[in-house]
Design an enzyme around this catalytic site. Structure first.
Site, PDB file in Angstrom:
ATOM      1  N   HIS A   1       0.832  -1.209   0.000  1.00  0.00           N
ATOM      2  CA  HIS A   1       0.000   0.000   0.000  1.00  0.00           C
ATOM      3  C   HIS A   1       0.861   1.251   0.000  1.00  0.00           C
ATOM      4  CE1 HIS A   1       0.601  -0.695   4.412  1.00  0.00           C
ATOM      5  NE2 HIS A   1       0.690   0.622   4.460  1.00  0.00           N
TER       6      HIS A   1
ATOM      7  N   HIS B   1       3.895   7.131   3.963  1.00  0.00           N
ATOM      8  CA  HIS B   1       4.831   6.007   3.816  1.00  0.00           C
ATOM      9  C   HIS B   1       4.358   5.084   2.703  1.00  0.00           C
ATOM     10  CE1 HIS B   1       1.929   4.034   6.689  1.00  0.00           C
ATOM     11  NE2 HIS B   1       2.210   2.961   5.983  1.00  0.00           N
TER      12      HIS B   1
ATOM     13  N   GLU C   1       7.720   0.983   5.086  1.00  0.00           N
ATOM     14  CA  GLU C   1       7.253  -0.072   5.977  1.00  0.00           C
ATOM     15  C   GLU C   1       7.495  -1.405   5.271  1.00  0.00           C
ATOM     16  OE1 GLU C   1       3.001   0.014   6.644  1.00  0.00           O
ATOM     17  OE2 GLU C   1       3.124  -1.299   8.399  1.00  0.00           O
TER      18      GLU C   1
END
Lengths: 134, 134
Positions: B7, B79, B130
């Site tokens: 994502h 992010h 991440e």
């Protein structure tokens, strides 16, 4: 209207170092650097299983990436690109909803040889969004 | 090592407005807002054909998103998340290559209930990355 996330573009202060990091430390499929003189950038494409990352580096002092790197010396995410089927229909819908399209709202030919438009970041949560007709 | 782009997370100053914009103006598949109290955020997931967009909004004043929105009042890309098969192996490879992992380098359980780590933006072209074990 929007379809796939075509790519995320990251402006980087050192293209060779960034490409090497994605290839070696992150173990990704990293292509060769290529100049895009029409767009003032030198780019490296990283192919992930479901989308692409584009590393962007200014090709010269007139590059649109220069200002971004001056403000963000470590680099940063520069834009994200959503695919659309019909860029003129997409543009008309956006304009009708009051969103601003950068430039004169006429699609240009993007780095992949396809028609693209950029949307105003202030209208889209601070994100520079590219639309690409696929 | 890295696999799919799981994502892209966008911090937004008005979650309802941003969700409505993605649903109506951009015509995307936008889910309901949900609170993630363990992470201090209220989120909306947008399902694209090949990946997801997460809209992030602070759940309270202690939210990790507060500082980002103070610096970026219009919002911005917060992010991006890459999938890995083995997060401990990924961490060890990153540390061996000199990259910094945020916190004490121990994976936490992320918003999707899976082990995650965050990498230091200064080591990755100004991007907060991440890693999520899938």
């Amino acid at each position: 209207m929007i379809g796939r996330l075509n790519h995320v573009a990251i402006a980087v202060p050192d293209l060779e170092a960034a490409a090497a990091q994605y290839r070696t430390t992150l173990g990704a499929d990293v292509g060769p650097a290529q100049d895009e003189p029409d767009h003032g950038v030198r780019v490296v494409f990283i192919t992930l299983p479901n989308t692409k990352i584009e590393l962007l580096y200014p090709l010269n002092d007139a590059s649109p990436i220069m200002g971004f790197l001056a403000k963000n010396p470590s680099g940063g995410i520069h834009h994200m690109c959503y695919e659309v089927d019909d860029i003129l229909a997409a543009r008309d819908r956006l304009l009708a909803d009051g969103a601003r399209v950068l430039g004169d709202s006429t699609p240009k030919i993007g780095a992949h040889g396809k028609p693209v438009l950029f949307l105003h970041p202030k209208d889209f949560n601070g994100c520079l969004i590219e639309l690409e007709q696929v």
